[in-house]
Scaffold this active site. Structure first.
Site, PDB file in Angstrom:
ATOM      1  N   THR A 109      81.543  68.135 -30.601  1.00  0.00           N
ATOM      2  CA  THR A 109      82.498  67.232 -29.950  1.00  0.00           C
ATOM      3  C   THR A 109      81.825  66.314 -28.940  1.00  0.00           C
ATOM      4  OG1 THR A 109      84.226  68.881 -30.157  1.00  0.00           O
ATOM      5  CG2 THR A 109      84.596  67.180 -28.531  1.00  0.00           C
ATOM      6  N   ASP A 168      79.466  69.012 -37.291  1.00  0.00           N
ATOM      7  CA  ASP A 168      80.441  69.832 -36.585  1.00  0.00           C
ATOM      8  C   ASP A 168      79.894  71.249 -36.733  1.00  0.00           C
ATOM      9  OD1 ASP A 168      83.895  69.858 -36.172  1.00  0.00           O
ATOM     10  OD2 ASP A 168      82.769  71.716 -36.403  1.00  0.00           O
ATOM     11  N   CYS A 228      87.028  95.154 -28.960  1.00  0.00           N
ATOM     12  CA  CYS A 228      87.407  94.789 -27.585  1.00  0.00           C
ATOM     13  C   CYS A 228      86.452  93.715 -27.092  1.00  0.00           C
ATOM     14  CB  CYS A 228      87.274  95.980 -26.647  1.00  0.00           C
ATOM     15  SG  CYS A 228      88.434  97.290 -26.968  1.00  0.00           S
TER      16      CYS A 228
HETATM   17  N1  ASP Z   1      84.456  71.607 -33.843  1.00  0.00           N
HETATM   18  C1  ASP Z   1      83.541  71.290 -32.770  1.00  0.00           C
HETATM   19  C2  ASP Z   1      82.198  71.893 -33.084  1.00  0.00           C
HETATM   20  O1  ASP Z   1      82.015  73.059 -32.895  1.00  0.00           O
HETATM   21  C3  ASP Z   1      84.065  71.763 -31.475  1.00  0.00           C
HETATM   22  C4  ASP Z   1      83.151  71.494 -30.290  1.00  0.00           C
HETATM   23  O2  ASP Z   1      82.187  70.782 -30.372  1.00  0.00           O
HETATM   24  O3  ASP Z   1      83.425  71.993 -29.221  1.00  0.00           O
HETATM   25  O4  ASP Z   1      81.320  71.199 -33.542  1.00  0.00           O
END
Ligand code: ASP
Length: 341
Positions: free
Chosen positions: A14, A58, A279
């Site tokens: 992201t 991603d 857990c």
């Molecule tokens: N879907 C994204 C990823 O893991 C989420 C992130 O970057 O936080 O590449």
């Protein structure tokens, strides 16, 4: 005095994504634009170079090929740089940090994984603080010796040991936790380093990068009412060499005969079965309850207080070695990179 050299490795996530104007879907974009969006980076007391995956991903698409690529980048640049910051999607960041901790043997420099919940271009982004503090942490040194000498994860003001982390929240900025090991550092008005918690090993040998992993493993999460055909199907998976069972509480499972018999047969065939608790905090103590004594008896390996993410990494890593079942159990139950207590 020479400024520390830091290598930023951009894998995707992201942090470097933009919204597609037509569909609104988040997609990775090129790394150069990422740096343009954080001009503050130039103010840091270090020299930064960058390298990017040709096609950023991603992190849900993470796999051993990409892990090997990250490890090789670090290996190729190990002498030239004082620290490494890996920009990575948060979804599988704990897995990658765990895998890299095993792959990088004799590591004496910082490898800090970070990312963000909001893209760098977003007005309320958490990316800037995560990136800038990660670079600062990777730059820390005393008399030319890096303060951090292990694989870590930095997110939302906290630095954790990478192989102790787990992603706990899909929307809060505080997306990670390290339930069984305290935070290594915290960022407030000052950077507070918990020095006594850091790995201090000094190795005689140089960095060795071991990228051989065996992915013939599985994770089985127990639930009340789990059926025999399901367990049987998993244990009969072609080529399966290791299985992590996520058990209840301190490592407990059903004592039904079919379940214990199936596992015993599989272990006798050579399957390595690891007991990890479902857990989020605490660990496995086999023999504490009657419902775990039998598991110990049939030769199940204790994952102690390891996370499932680190157990996946350690299982793939140890299966890459040609060792006897006894050695396998010995090494799995021993802390190799601070991944268990
Ligand atoms: N879907 C994204 C990823 O893991 C989420 C992130 O970057 O936080 O590449």
């Amino acid at each position: 005095m020479r400024k520390p050299n830091i290598l930023l490795i951009y894998t995707g996530g992201t942090i470097g994504m933009v919204k597609d104007a037509d569909t609104g879907v988040l997609k990775a974009f090129d790394f150069d634009s990422l740096l343009v969006r954080i001009p503050e980076i130039r103010l840091l007391e270090c020299v930064i170079e960058t390298v990017s995956f040709e096609e950023p991903i991603d992190s849900s698409n993470m796999n051993p090929i990409y892990w090997e690529a990250m490890a090789k980048i670090i290996e190729a640049n190990y002498e030239k740089f004082d620290g490494f910051v890996v920009l990575h999607g948060s979804d599988t960041m704990s897995y990658s940090a765990s895998v890299l901790s095993f792959m990088l043997e004799n590591l004496e420099k910082p490898v800090v994984f970070t990312g963000s919940q909001l893209p760098i271009g977003d007005l309320r982004t958490d990316a800037k603080e995560n990136l800038i503090t990660s670079i600062q942490l990777a730059s820390l040194h005393n008399d030319r010796i890096p303060v951090i000498r292990e694989v870590c994860l930095y997110f939302e003001y906290k630095l954790y040991r990478g192989n102790r982390t787990t992603k706990i929240n899909a929307e809060h900025f505080e997306a990670f936790d390290s339930p069984n090991y305290p935070t290594l550092a915290e960022s407030g008005v000052h950077l507070k380093i918990n020095d006594e918690l850091l790995r201090k090993e000094k190795y005689k040998e140089k960095l060795i990068v071991r990228t051989q992993l065996d992915t013939n493993i599985g994770v089985l999460k127990l639930f009340p009412g789990i059926s025999e055909p399901l367990v049987q199907a998993i244990l009969n998976t072609k080529g399966l060499r290791g299985l992590i069972i996520e058990t209840y509480g301190s490592g407990n499972a059903t004592t039904e005969k079919w379940f214990i018999d199936l596992l015993e047969k599989a272990i006798n065939r050579g399957l390595h079965v690891i007991n990890v608790t479902q857990c989020s905090g605490g660990g496995v103590i086999m023999g504490k309850y009657d419902t775990s004594s039998q598991l110990e008896h049939i030769g199940i390996i204790s994952g102690k207080d390891i996370t499932t993410e680190a157990a996946v990494a350690k299982l793939m890593y140890l299966l890459g070695y040609n060792i006897s079942s006894e050695e396998f159990q010995f090494y799995f139950e021993k802390s190799l990179r601070g991944e268990m207590t």
